[in-house]
Design a protein around this motif. Structure first.
Motif, PDB file in Angstrom:
ATOM      1  N   HIS A 172       0.817  -1.220   0.000  1.00 39.36           N
ATOM      2  CA  HIS A 172       0.000   0.000   0.000  1.00 39.36           C
ATOM      3  C   HIS A 172       0.848   1.266   0.000  1.00 39.36           C
ATOM      4  N   ARG A 173       2.132   1.107   0.174  1.00 37.76           N
ATOM      5  CA  ARG A 173       3.001   2.277   0.308  1.00 37.76           C
ATOM      6  C   ARG A 173       3.258   2.917  -1.049  1.00 37.76           C
ATOM      7  N   ARG A 174       3.202   4.237  -1.091  1.00 34.62           N
ATOM      8  CA  ARG A 174       3.513   4.985  -2.300  1.00 34.62           C
ATOM      9  C   ARG A 174       4.642   5.972  -1.979  1.00 34.62           C
ATOM     10  N   PRO A 175       5.688   6.030  -2.821  1.00 38.65           N
ATOM     11  CA  PRO A 175       6.814   6.944  -2.548  1.00 38.65           C
ATOM     12  C   PRO A 175       6.339   8.386  -2.448  1.00 38.65           C
ATOM     13  N   GLU A 176       6.777   9.061  -1.407  1.00 39.28           N
ATOM     14  CA  GLU A 176       6.408  10.465  -1.223  1.00 39.28           C
ATOM     15  C   GLU A 176       7.328  11.360  -2.033  1.00 39.28           C
ATOM     16  N   PRO A 177       6.797  12.442  -2.603  1.00 33.69           N
ATOM     17  CA  PRO A 177       7.641  13.362  -3.382  1.00 33.69           C
ATOM     18  C   PRO A 177       8.787  13.922  -2.531  1.00 33.69           C
ATOM     19  N   GLY A 178       9.986  13.881  -3.090  1.00 36.35           N
ATOM     20  CA  GLY A 178      11.151  14.411  -2.399  1.00 36.35           C
ATOM     21  C   GLY A 178      11.808  13.448  -1.442  1.00 36.35           C
ATOM     22  N   ALA A 179      11.190  12.328  -1.136  1.00 34.85           N
ATOM     23  CA  ALA A 179      11.782  11.368  -0.205  1.00 34.85           C
ATOM     24  C   ALA A 179      12.869  10.570  -0.907  1.00 34.85           C
ATOM     25  N   ASP A 180      13.784  10.004  -0.102  1.00 32.98           N
ATOM     26  CA  ASP A 180      14.864   9.184  -0.638  1.00 32.98           C
ATOM     27  C   ASP A 180      14.285   7.834  -1.064  1.00 32.98           C
ATOM     28  N   ALA A 181      14.239   7.586  -2.359  1.00 30.53           N
ATOM     29  CA  ALA A 181      13.630   6.351  -2.861  1.00 30.53           C
ATOM     30  C   ALA A 181      14.459   5.117  -2.551  1.00 30.53           C
ATOM     31  N   LEU A 182      15.741   5.290  -2.182  1.00 25.63           N
ATOM     32  CA  LEU A 182      16.588   4.134  -1.881  1.00 25.63           C
ATOM     33  C   LEU A 182      16.514   3.724  -0.411  1.00 25.63           C
ATOM     34  N   GLU A 183      15.921   4.564   0.435  1.00 17.53           N
ATOM     35  CA  GLU A 183      15.889   4.266   1.863  1.00 17.53           C
ATOM     36  C   GLU A 183      15.146   2.966   2.180  1.00 17.53           C
ATOM     37  N   PRO A 184      13.979   2.690   1.567  1.00 17.48           N
ATOM     38  CA  PRO A 184      13.317   1.416   1.872  1.00 17.48           C
ATOM     39  C   PRO A 184      14.183   0.205   1.562  1.00 17.48           C
ATOM     40  N   PHE A 185      14.987   0.278   0.513  1.00 19.76           N
ATOM     41  CA  PHE A 185      15.825  -0.866   0.160  1.00 19.76           C
ATOM     42  C   PHE A 185      16.984  -1.032   1.144  1.00 19.76           C
ATOM     43  N   ARG A 186      17.436   0.058   1.744  1.00 17.90           N
ATOM     44  CA  ARG A 186      18.457  -0.064   2.783  1.00 17.90           C
ATOM     45  C   ARG A 186      17.879  -0.792   3.994  1.00 17.90           C
ATOM     46  N   ALA A 187      16.623  -0.440   4.336  1.00 19.84           N
ATOM     47  CA  ALA A 187      15.978  -1.101   5.472  1.00 19.84           C
ATOM     48  C   ALA A 187      15.770  -2.590   5.204  1.00 19.84           C
ATOM     49  N   VAL A 188      15.347  -2.923   3.992  1.00 22.92           N
ATOM     50  CA  VAL A 188      15.144  -4.331   3.643  1.00 22.92           C
ATOM     51  C   VAL A 188      16.464  -5.080   3.697  1.00 22.92           C
ATOM     52  N   ALA A 189      17.544  -4.473   3.173  1.00 24.37           N
ATOM     53  CA  ALA A 189      18.852  -5.134   3.182  1.00 24.37           C
ATOM     54  C   ALA A 189      19.325  -5.382   4.610  1.00 24.37           C
ATOM     55  N   GLU A 190      19.095  -4.404   5.495  1.00 17.52           N
ATOM     56  CA  GLU A 190      19.502  -4.575   6.888  1.00 17.52           C
ATOM     57  C   GLU A 190      18.723  -5.705   7.552  1.00 17.52           C
ATOM     58  N   ALA A 191      17.416  -5.786   7.266  1.00 23.15           N
ATOM     59  CA  ALA A 191      16.595  -6.844   7.855  1.00 23.15           C
ATOM     60  C   ALA A 191      17.034  -8.216   7.354  1.00 23.15           C
ATOM     61  N   MET A 192      17.319  -8.333   6.060  1.00 22.44           N
ATOM     62  CA  MET A 192      17.748  -9.616   5.516  1.00 22.44           C
ATOM     63  C   MET A 192      19.103 -10.041   6.081  1.00 22.44           C
ATOM     64  N   ALA A 193      19.986  -9.051   6.302  1.00 26.63           N
ATOM     65  CA  ALA A 193      21.294  -9.379   6.878  1.00 26.63           C
ATOM     66  C   ALA A 193      21.145  -9.952   8.281  1.00 26.63           C
ATOM     67  N   GLU A 194      20.164  -9.444   9.043  1.00 27.94           N
ATOM     68  CA  GLU A 194      19.932  -9.989  10.374  1.00 27.94           C
ATOM     69  C   GLU A 194      19.384 -11.405  10.317  1.00 27.94           C
ATOM     70  N   LEU A 195      18.568 -11.674   9.311  1.00 31.41           N
ATOM     71  CA  LEU A 195      17.947 -13.001   9.207  1.00 31.41           C
ATOM     72  C   LEU A 195      18.915 -14.063   8.695  1.00 31.41           C
ATOM     73  N   ARG A 196      19.852 -13.654   7.832  1.00 31.97           N
ATOM     74  CA  ARG A 196      20.799 -14.629   7.270  1.00 31.97           C
ATOM     75  C   ARG A 196      21.974 -14.785   8.233  1.00 31.97           C
ATOM     76  N   THR A 197      21.779 -15.638   9.233  1.00 31.04           N
ATOM     77  CA  THR A 197      22.797 -15.820  10.262  1.00 31.04           C
ATOM     78  C   THR A 197      23.702 -17.004  10.001  1.00 31.04           C
ATOM     79  N   GLY A 198      23.410 -17.800   8.987  1.00 33.82           N
ATOM     80  CA  GLY A 198      24.218 -18.978   8.706  1.00 33.82           C
ATOM     81  C   GLY A 198      24.642 -19.007   7.261  1.00 33.82           C
ATOM     82  N   PRO A 199      25.447 -19.993   6.889  1.00 36.93           N
ATOM     83  CA  PRO A 199      25.895 -20.097   5.494  1.00 36.93           C
ATOM     84  C   PRO A 199      24.744 -20.471   4.574  1.00 36.93           C
ATOM     85  N   ALA A 200      24.877 -20.072   3.337  1.00 38.99           N
ATOM     86  CA  ALA A 200      23.841 -20.378   2.342  1.00 38.99           C
ATOM     87  C   ALA A 200      23.880 -21.851   1.972  1.00 38.99           C
ATOM     88  N   GLY A 201      22.739 -22.356   1.574  1.00 43.12           N
ATOM     89  CA  GLY A 201      22.681 -23.714   1.086  1.00 43.12           C
ATOM     90  C   GLY A 201      23.325 -23.833  -0.278  1.00 43.12           C
TER      91      GLY A 201
END
Length: 825
Positions: A172-201
């Protein structure tokens, strides 16, 4: 996010409108000079087709093994898929764009060797993951890691419904005018880094190593601002530094097979199933709406619902739409959601638009929430020759593939409809089930009308590719497939059905090989049941040739030979059968009786073209049946009489034979009553007598209404069944009478109840049917006149004239002419 080395990593969830909008905004802000997308690397030559005006999503990349077309995989994309948005962004701006996932050639080969890889991993204690679950797919991960990252994030945010949380936070989220469009992807990358605590299969490790190799290749090509669009799970692996030597070691010596790729149309309904890359989504139609609706999402959604319901004659007004939108917003506020989601809109629709009924709501779910949108692929897309020939035929015959199921009625007297019928039968022979006969049992019964149910599924592209090994055109492939099946099919019944299919598909060259195989198997098969199973389809094929003008003369000799062998071998084959064998043989008996009746009847007259006047053909001018066939009818009657009088034959078969002889006029009612009396005598076992009744009445219970002798015999026997044997007899009788129409059962019961004990026995020889209301030995002139008037109206005749009277053919309508022709044939 950006890694500080000229790379923007855009981690997404596949098939999400919020992710798609976020990717579009991030690409506009970042302005990359190269775009890399998660997808099979061999697809690079096909990416330019995405910019073709004739390419309309949803579509899918199809990859299949050249030597084994059935081994195939799809990568579907909708208009709201982030990968599709990134691809169109690059193509519209002339940017280099590449797919960077592990090539499908390796994925197919590794899938073949998965069991060997699992064995090796199970012996390695340093792999860091539980190998009890095989690595069988592109998204397989170690069991020590969370299987659903979205659920983990939702749980961390305090939500127990991951889909609802993701919809609120992202879709439902829509990018707001003037906002940093890359910020959501930084948050997603940080969350995934926390979840990937072991080696990949192993599967993820290979895929991510290949992605890093492609990223290095883009840097070597001089690209300074590269955007990578991939699943969010892979972002930490692409952001971290990995030695080149390790990646090369993972990718060295990977097995591969030869594959081919192309674009194929896809549907929203297929996106709603867990069958493709990135798994499935439950509401593609809703996601499409979220992606396309710029504002007033709920109001526009309810407006679409109202239009759908009004088209189905539901009383829905503008006031309903306004009230439903208000209710959805109230529900969202009460539930603490920022905007009404799918759950709120459906709850409001049920309460307001559907007035509490789930029936119209099911229609909304099917047509709107899921939908049947079918994508389109340009003609320039690669395709196997068989696909190109099929496309040509579809255009020539005006048979457009559609995702919605529809019925197609064909009049085979018209050239176009006859060609459509041939095409559909040939495709069925190739296991390309685009069309299915509405009633397969009537597919070859001699009528010039056929009805088909058509529905195009994306998986048919795989079936077409698989069938391509048989030929480059539909006709050539169908002929080759028919010949192969004739050679390699061992069952006599299957080869007979194949001969019928060859006639329906008009494959004369293949028919010769099929008939040769059929003759060989018929000569070697001494099982009467097998012969009886094969004869009906063979006779249907013969009648098909007679009615449609097809040369089926080679079938007649073979059919007559089978019929004679059945007549000779039937009585001994029916002796001493158990209950299961007798039931199966009873079905063969009825089918063979119908087949021999058709074989002995005069061949029908081929119908004229639909636009030609119906020809008058008096009954005296009908061609006579061949003498050999007339003799065949006598042989069959003799076989039935021997069957009905043989004590070693189960009662079920003796009763069925008696009924067939009675219906054909070979035995009169008196002889049938005598046989019934013998079967129900005290010397007969109650179970065998019940079986006799079941076989005799299998053709319908009207006999008990019209002939009181038969009803009296059954009533007298039933009341005299010993108490100890009654529990064994009752299930057979209940099964017999349950097959009668309700009106017949009611009438029989009323007659027995109205005059208990008055039904005549066989010894009395009385038939009191004429004493009952509605029954008479003579015809009722008033009823006969009414029936004649109705028939005359249907055939376009004057009530005072018969069909053989002289008349003007032009006085009839085309439908009356066609009906008269069919009745005469």
């Amino acid at each position: 996010m950006t890694d500080g080395q000229g790379v923007a990593l855009l981690g997404v969830r596949h098939h999400g409108p919020g992710s798609a909008r976020a990717v579009a905004a991030a690409l506009e802000q970042y302005r990359p000079d190269c775009v890399l997308i998660e997808g099979p690397a061999e697809a690079d030559p096909l990416l330019a087709l995405a910019a073709d005006p004739d390419m309309v999503p949803p579509v899918a990349l199809l990859a299949h093994v050249v030597d084994e077309p059935a081994r195939a995989a799809f990568w579907p994309y909708a208009a709201f898929s982030p990968e599709w948005v990134a691809l169109r962004h690059a193509l519209d701006r002339g940017l280099p764009v590449h797919f960077i996932d592990l090539p499908a050639a390796h994925s197919f080969a590794l899938g073949r060797d998965a069991a060997e890889l699992d064995t090796e991993l199970a012996d390695d204690p340093d792999t860091g993951w539980d190998t009890t679950e095989p690595d069988t797919g592109p998204d397989a991960r170690p069991r020590s890691l969370p299987r659903d990252p979205i659920a983990e994030l939702a749980r961390a945010a305090g939500h127990d419904d991951p889909e609802q949380w993701w919809e609120d936070a992202v879709e439902h989220r829509r990018p707001e005018p003037g906002a940093d469009a890359l910020e959501p992807f930084r948050a997603v990358a940080e969350a995934m880094a926390e979840l990937r605590t072991g080696p990949a299969g192993p599967a993820d490790a290979r895929r991510e190593a290949y992605m890093r190799r492609q990223l290095r290749a883009a840097r070597r090509a001089g690209h300074q601002r590269t955007a990578i669009v991939c699943g969010a799970w892979h972002v930490p692996a692409l952001a971290a530094r990995h030695p080149v030597a390790e990646d090369n070691a993972l990718l060295k010596g990977l097995p591969k097979v030869k594959v081919e790729l192309t674009w194929v149309p896809w549907t929203h309904r297929r996106l709603a199933q867990d069958t493709g890359y990135g798994a499935g989504i439950a509401s593609p139609g809703w996601y499409q709406h979220l992606f396309e609706a710029a504002d007033q999402t709920s109001v526009r959604w309810f407006t679409r619902m109202a239009a759908l319901l009004r088209a189905q004659d539901y009383p829905v007004s503008s006031a309903h739409v306004i009230e439903a939108a208000r209710l959805a917003e109230t529900l969202a506020a009460v539930r603490g959601r920022p905007l009404p989601g799918l759950a709120e809109t459906l709850d409001a629709a049920r309460a307001v638009l559907c007035e509490g009924s789930d029936v119209p709501l099911a229609l909304i779910r099917d047509r709107l929430v899921v939908g049947d949108v079918l994508g389109e692929v340009p003609a320039a897309a690669p395709a196997v020759p068989l696909q190109r020939d099929l496309t040509r035929l579809q255009r020539a015959l005006r048979l457009k593939p559609e995702p919605d199921e529809r019925e197609l009625d064909l009049d085979l007297r018209r050239d176009t409809d006859a060609a459509r019928s041939r095409l559909l039968h040939r495709l069925r022979l190739l296991a390309i089930h685009w069309g299915c006969p509405v009633d397969p049992r009537t597919a070859g019964t001699g009528t010039f009308r056929e009805s088909w149910r058509l529905r195009w599924e994306p998986e048919l592209a795989v079936a077409i590719a698989e069938a391509g090994i048989w030929g480059t055109t539909v006709e050539a492939a169908a002929e080759a497939r028919a010949v192969d099946r004739a050679i390699n099919t061992g069952s006599l019944g299957e080869v007979t059905a194949l001969a019928e299919t060859c006639l329906l598909a008009e494959l004369p060259e293949a028919l010769g090989a099929v008939l040769a195989a059929l003759a060989d198997r018929a000569a070697l098969d001494a099982d009467v049941a097998h012969l009886a199973e094969a004869l009906p389809a063979l006779v249907r094929s013969l009648r098909y040739g007679d009615v449609r003008g097809t040369d089926a003369s080679a079938l007649r000799h073979l059919a007559e030979g089978l019929a004679v062998r059945i007549c000779v071998g039937l009585p001994p084959a029916c002796a001493n059968l158990d209950a299961e064998g007798a039931t199966a043989m009873a079905a063969h008996l009825a089918a063979t009786h119908t087949a021999i009746a058709l074989l002995a009847a005069p061949p029908p007259v081929a119908p004229p073209p639909a636009d030609a006047p119906a020809a008058d053909l008096p009954a005296a001018d009908l061609p006579a049946a061949p003498p050999a066939v007339v003799g065949l009818a006598g042989q069959w009657s003799a076989a039935l009489r021997g069957l009905a009088r043989r004590d070693t034959v189960p009662g079920l078969l003796r009763g069925r034979a008696t009924r067939l002889l009675l219906d054909d006029g070979q035995w009169d009612a008196g002889e049938a009553a005598r046989q019934l009396g013998l079967a129900l005598s005290a010397a007969s076992e109650p179970a065998d007598a019940a079986g006799w009744i079941e076989g005799f009445l299998a053709g319908g219970g009207m006999l008990l209404i019209h002939d009181t002798r038969l009803l009296g015999l059954v009533d007298e026997w039933l009341t005299g069944v010993p108490e100890a044997a009654f529990p064994d007899v009752l299930p057979l009788l209940r099964r017999t009478f349950s097959e009668f129409e309700a009106a017949v059962r009611r009438t029989v019961g009323e007659r027995v109840r109205a005059a208990p004990g008055s039904t005549a026995s066989a010894s009395e020889g009385a038939n009191t049917a004429q004493d009952r209301p509605g029954f008479s030995a003579a015809a009722d002139p008033a009823r006969v006149a009414a029936a004649r008037a109705t028939v005359a109206l249907l055939l376009g005749l004057r009530p005072d004239r018969t069909p053989d009277d002289d008349r003007t053919p032009d006085d009839r309508t085309p439908d009356q002419k066609a009906l008269l022709t069919e009745v005469q044939s």
